[in-house]
Write a protein that holds these residues in place. Structure first.
Motif, PDB file in Angstrom:
ATOM      1  N   ARG B  17       0.849  -1.194   0.000  1.00 20.37           N
ATOM      2  CA  ARG B  17       0.000   0.000   0.000  1.00 20.37           C
ATOM      3  C   ARG B  17       0.876   1.232   0.000  1.00 20.37           C
ATOM      4  N   ARG B  18       0.344   2.264  -0.648  1.00 15.68           N
ATOM      5  CA  ARG B  18       1.055   3.535  -0.648  1.00 15.68           C
ATOM      6  C   ARG B  18       0.052   4.673  -0.861  1.00 15.68           C
ATOM      7  N   ASN B  19       0.113   5.637   0.018  1.00 23.03           N
ATOM      8  CA  ASN B  19      -0.745   6.823  -0.114  1.00 23.03           C
ATOM      9  C   ASN B  19       0.109   8.025  -0.464  1.00 23.03           C
ATOM     10  N   GLU B  23      -4.722  10.492  -0.871  1.00 22.19           N
ATOM     11  CA  GLU B  23      -5.018   9.648  -2.023  1.00 22.19           C
ATOM     12  C   GLU B  23      -4.350   8.280  -1.879  1.00 22.19           C
ATOM     13  N   GLU B  24      -5.160   7.217  -1.939  1.00 22.81           N
ATOM     14  CA  GLU B  24      -4.610   5.861  -1.904  1.00 22.81           C
ATOM     15  C   GLU B  24      -4.233   5.456  -3.314  1.00 22.81           C
ATOM     16  N   ASN B  61       9.279   4.779  -0.815  1.00 22.91           N
ATOM     17  CA  ASN B  61       9.020   3.792   0.226  1.00 22.91           C
ATOM     18  C   ASN B  61       7.545   3.425   0.225  1.00 22.91           C
ATOM     19  N   ARG B  62       7.266   2.202   0.651  1.00 21.64           N
ATOM     20  CA  ARG B  62       5.868   1.787   0.755  1.00 21.64           C
ATOM     21  C   ARG B  62       5.350   2.143   2.141  1.00 21.64           C
ATOM     22  N   ASP B  63       4.039   2.247   2.271  1.00 16.18           N
ATOM     23  CA  ASP B  63       3.462   2.493   3.589  1.00 16.18           C
ATOM     24  C   ASP B  63       3.218   1.181   4.321  1.00 16.18           C
ATOM     25  N   HIS B  64       3.019   0.113   3.521  1.00 15.59           N
ATOM     26  CA  HIS B  64       2.601  -1.136   4.124  1.00 15.59           C
ATOM     27  C   HIS B  64       2.949  -2.273   3.163  1.00 15.59           C
TER      28      HIS B  64
END
Lengths: 131, 314
Positions: B17-19, B23-24, B61-64
């Motif tokens: 996941r990345r915002n 905005e997702e 970087n990714r959020d999750h």
């Protein structure tokens, strides 16, 4: 690079219902059937066929693997793939099957369009004269 | 972290996941890129393709979620691992003021032992690029070819191509396809390519990933997808136009029913996303429904089906 006989490298139809590997496989069978490749001669390498047709080499690998399973070709490690003895006879049979399938499809189209036998017969005669 | 056995995929993405602000952009993406494959990432503008690519090279970087590239997390990737991959887009860095031959030397210096001079010069000759030209003087097509040469002469195990053919003419695109084909001939190499150009993708990709609004909406081998996605045209022999829709409701493997623009209500199309013959038999067991024809969908049709709206739905 190997010379690839006419017919094998015609553009492929990626929208066709016939999978690309089957299109290629059919062409090789036709080529063997008309003795463009005689028994025990070498077929184009995976690399040269993939480049000529502009397809993923894995597609060609699959074609050759299937043809080998059908025992129409055999491979020699590090040398290449070769046409099996008697493959031409079997490919001539396969060729009939492939053409029969095409004609069956055409016939289905004609039936759905409600053409009767007489119209079909005339069409067939006309096409035969043209070819 | 895992090793690099031949069975390990070169890229593994799990629930990423990345915002950006609120905005997702990526909402939980999963996929793998196996060795020896050309995997295509397909999606419309804004679907998250480039964000995903940038996460894979460690630029974002990714959020999750979990990401492994060549067995390592790209957020913390040793140079020795970076040196086994290459990334090309239509904007990747070159030194515009240098001559092509100096550009090669600079990249060779960065790449070290992996650099293959013979391969670089073979490709330069094939693409007819003069080593004495300044990079800035190259046309868009020639510059794209140079970027590919710089990537491939570094003998990468993994090549990430982010819209590499953007704005290129057919000759440049063919050259690009050709070198991609040559690259996957080495069985342990893999290519991940994001592209709009379905004509190119269907030639070289073994696997495709369809990304829509930050989610993977379909993925698999090209042939497998074409087995699963089928269109069947039905003749409906009753005045009730909704009968086919009712009969398919809740059936697993049926995606939707539609009437093609201009077609009468008596001719309706069922789109399957996981076809099998028993589904067809089940529908045909209704005496008011006759299947006229069924056929596999082309990759292009699948593209519009899974990434587009529901045109023709009623």
């Amino acid at each position: 690079m190997d010379a690839v006989p006419l017919g094998l490298t015609e553009p492929l139809d990626f929208d066709s219902d016939v999978p690309v590997y089957e299109q290629i496989s059919n062409r090789i069978k036709f080529a063997i059937a008309r003795q463009a490749y005689r028994p025990d001669t070498r077929l184009p390498s995976v690399r040269s066929l993939a480049r000529n047709l502009v397809v993923n080499p894995n597609t060609i690998v699959r074609v050759y693997r299937d043809l080998e399973q059908e025992e129409l070709i055999y491979s020699k490690r590090g040398v290449g793939v070769f046409v099996s003895p008697q493959a031409d006879q079997r490919c001539r049979l396969d060729r009939l099957v492939i053409v029969e399938e095409k004609l069956r499809e055409a016939l289905e189209v004609a039936r759905r369009a409600n053409l009767n036998d007489k119209e079909l017969e005339e069409l067939w005669q006309r096409l035969r004269l043209q070819s | 972290m895992t090793g690099n056995s031949l069975e390990e995929p070169l890229v593994r993405v799990e629930n990423v996941r990345r915002n950006f602000g609120k905005e997702e952009v990526l909402k939980g993406v999963d996929f793998e890129v196996p060795r020896g494959s050309v995997t295509a990432l397909l999606g419309r503008n804004g679907s998250g393709k480039s964000t995903l690519m940038n996460i894979l090279i460690g630029l974002l970087n990714r959020d999750h979620g979990e990401v492994e590239v060549l067995g390592h997390d790209p957020e913390n990737c040793p140079i020795s691992v970076l040196n086994r991959m290459a990334y090309v887009n239509d904007n990747s860095a070159v030194w515009p003021w240098t001559k092509v031959k100096d550009e090669l030397k600079l990249v060779k210096g960065l790449r070290g032992d992996r650099w293959n001079d013979d391969r670089a010069h073979e490709l330069l000759t094939r693409f007819d690029i003069s080593v004495n030209k300044r990079v800035q003087q190259l046309s868009k097509g020639m510059l794209a070819r140079l970027r590919i040469i710089l990537a491939l002469a570094s003998d990468p195990e993994l090549i990430l191509l982010d819209e590499p053919a953007l704005g290129l003419d057919l000759f440049a695109r063919r050259d690009l396809l050709e070198v991609m084909i040559e690259t996957v001939e080495k069985e342990d190499r893999a290519i991940l390519i994001s592209s709009h150009l379905i004509d190119d993708v269907e030639r070289v990709a073994d696997r495709v990933i369809f990304l829509k609004d930050g989610l993977v909406v379909a993925q698999g081998g090209v042939e497998d997808l074409r087995q699963r996605y089928r269109r069947a045209r039905f003749h409906v022999t009753t005045d009730d136009p909704h009968i086919l829709k009712r009969c398919t409701e809740g059936l697993l493997g049926v995606r939707r029913v539609l009437i093609e623009p201009g077609s009468p209500h008596s001719e309706q199309v069922v789109i399957f996303d996981d076809f099998n013959k028993s589904l067809l038999a089940k529908l045909e067991s209704n005496s008011n429904l006759n299947a006229l024809e069924t056929r596999r969908m082309s990759l292009r049709e699948i593209y519009f089906e899974v990434l587009g709206g529901n045109e023709g739905e009623f």
